[in-house]
Design an enzyme around this catalytic site. Structure first.
Site, PDB file in Angstrom:
ATOM      1  N   HIS A 206      -7.228  -5.785  -1.026  1.00 45.14           N
ATOM      2  CA  HIS A 206      -6.051  -5.017  -0.635  1.00 45.14           C
ATOM      3  C   HIS A 206      -5.502  -5.600   0.671  1.00 45.14           C
ATOM      4  CE1 HIS A 206      -3.721  -1.250  -0.808  1.00 45.14           C
ATOM      5  NE2 HIS A 206      -3.872  -1.165   0.507  1.00 45.14           N
TER       6      HIS A 206
ATOM      7  N   TRP B 279      -9.185   0.216  -6.454  1.00 46.00           N
ATOM      8  CA  TRP B 279      -8.693   1.525  -6.038  1.00 46.00           C
ATOM      9  C   TRP B 279      -7.230   1.710  -6.418  1.00 46.00           C
ATOM     10  CZ3 TRP B 279     -10.942   5.849  -4.833  1.00 46.00           C
ATOM     11  CH2 TRP B 279     -10.332   6.814  -4.017  1.00 46.00           C
TER      12      TRP B 279
ATOM     13  N   SER C 258       0.836  -1.198   0.000  1.00 43.15           N
ATOM     14  CA  SER C 258       0.000   0.000   0.000  1.00 43.15           C
ATOM     15  C   SER C 258       0.877   1.256   0.000  1.00 43.15           C
ATOM     16  CB  SER C 258      -0.954  -0.051   1.192  1.00 43.15           C
ATOM     17  OG  SER C 258      -1.975   0.905   1.073  1.00 43.15           O
TER      18      SER C 258
ATOM     19  N   LYS D 252       4.523   2.157  -2.087  1.00 48.11           N
ATOM     20  CA  LYS D 252       5.043   3.363  -2.733  1.00 48.11           C
ATOM     21  C   LYS D 252       6.418   3.686  -2.159  1.00 48.11           C
ATOM     22  CE  LYS D 252       0.337   5.236  -2.121  1.00 48.11           C
ATOM     23  NZ  LYS D 252      -0.398   4.635  -3.198  1.00 48.11           N
TER      24      LYS D 252
END
Length: 434
Positions: A411, A361, A270, A274
């Site tokens: 997720h 998403w 998540s 990044k």
């Protein structure tokens, strides 16, 4: 308009066309979950330099284009982080060779992040299989602290600010004994140890607490210039700070005689996916990089505006990126870079992009496309790229040097994900280096 060498005709028609901004309202509020509504756009070519020159050699990439792209991401997306400290300061605060019933070594290490003895401390937890050889190791930050990844009672509770979470027994932003092992489903530590890998983790809030207060907390104030009260528009946001902290953990792991410092893998999920990507792009000491469900600002192409958009991420999490990134809200095409170039900055080192089918998403298709369009850089540097033209089916992993995996589900980080991480590392980090 530039066509990348490996792009198939259908992909070319859909994605590498003249920008048509009229297809997207000036103020996008409706989340796009329909491929037919994805606006047309043109991607910047990672192999075209600032003056339009074609980058045709590895030497030109390494000496000119790579530094140029790093500078663009620093000033326009994540922000410039300070240089590494001249010397790392750390203390082993607890150690045991009898973890998990005697099968593993446990080390807990306090890494001082600044010269100020009262400054932030990164508390690193390391588990290693018992062996006489240095161990390849996954480094992954956690969301709620070391005590949540295992029910091992010897692991110290975090002392930094924590986000309240009833399910984890956290209230008043403070740790409690109730939190032990509450995230262990994402951390199959004994399975990882049995495969011959070490695990190193630290709480990302030790570096910078994950809330927006104008950067008055965490690591940022310790690097302000005289009279400065917050980072400049091109200076580090939280993702850059967390990435910088991962490099400080790597500093220690490379000094440890028990860890193979040449085989440390940057891994994250998540927002920390990044972080792992940016850490791997800026710190070439990481042997490989794995992102899981990293989405917007991670592996997913921003110009697609699919799922979470630049506008939405900036509005919800204004502290994650540098202030310059705000100008690209509802204006992604104006940004001089896109996320396929972030993946390209990891080349020629192994990189695995992981998606989940129900995590729309995070835009799984956009994550795949970033790897696809980064492949020419890998090939220029003499290694294989992704090697496929179309997005693979569910549970059909592409474990090439630049790999992509999509699994069923939401997720999350699952045991299946870890199996894929280790299969990828077996192929490209451990066996490839033997």
């Amino acid at each position: 308009m530039r066509c990348y060498p490996r792009v198939s005709a259908p992909l070319f028609c859909l994605f590498l066309v003249t920008t048509v901004t009229s297809m997207l309202p000036a103020q996008q509020e409706v989340v796009i979950y329909d491929e037919a509504k994805v606006p047309q756009f043109t991607l910047p070519d990672p192999l075209v330099g600032p003056n339009g020159e074609k980058i045709e050699t590895a030497e030109a990439w390494n000496s000119k284009q790579r530094p140029y792209l790093i500078q663009l991401f620093e000033t326009q997306v994540y922000g410039k982080a300070p240089a590494a400290p001249g010397k790392i300061s750390y203390k082993v605060t607890e150690s045991s060779d009898e973890a998990f019933g005697g099968k593993a070594r446990r080390r807990q290490v306090a890494i001082q992040l600044t010269d100020d003895p009262e400054g932030p401390v990164l508390n690193l937890l390391v588990y290693l299989p018992k062996t006489d050889k240095p161990v390849p190791t996954f480094l992954m930050l956690s969301f709620y602290g070391n005590a949540t990844v295992t029910d091992d009672p010897a692991v110290m509770l975090p002392t930094s600010w924590l986000r309240d979470n009833k399910d984890k027994g956290i209230s008043g932003h403070k740790a409690s004994e109730k939190m032990r092992g509450t995230s262990s489903g994402r951390w199959p530590i004994e399975t990882i140890l049995d495969r011959g890998y070490g695990v190193a983790t630290a709480y990302y809030g030790d570096i910078d607490p994950d809330f927006d207060d104008g950067f008055q907390n965490g690591i940022h104030p310790y690097f302000n210039a005289e009279g400065q009260t917050k980072p400049k528009a091109d200076e580090w946001g939280s993702i850059a700070a967390w990435s910088w902290g991962m490099s400080r953990a790597l500093d220690y792991l490379q000094e440890s005689e028990e860890v193979d410092g040449e085989k440390v893998i940057s891994l994250g999920h998540s927002r920390l996916g990044k972080t792992a990507l940016w850490a791997g792009a800026t710190d070439t000491r990481f042997a490989a990089v794995i992102s899981n469900n990293s989405g917007c600002g991670g592996a997913a192409l921003s110009r697609r505006r699919y799922g979470e958009s630049v506008q939405k991420i900036n509005k919800s999490f204004p502290h994650w990126f540098c202030d310059n990134f705000v100008q690209y809200s509802h204006n992604e095409d104006a940004c001089p870079v896109d996320q396929h170039e972030l993946i390209a900055l990891i080349a020629p080192r192994p990189c695995l992009i992981c998606s989940a089918e129900e995590d729309r998403w995070a835009d799984p298709h956009g994550e795949f496309l970033s790897g696809h369009y980064a492949s020419p850089v890998y090939e220029l540097l003499g290694v294989e790229g992704m090697g496929v033209e179309k997005m693979p089916a569910i549970n059909e992993p592409v474990l090439s040097r630049l790999g992509y995996v999509i699994r069923p589900g939401k997720h999350d980080v699952t045991t299946l994900d870890w199996q894929r991480y280790m299969d990828f590392a077996d192929r490209h980090v451990t066996k490839a280096a033997d």
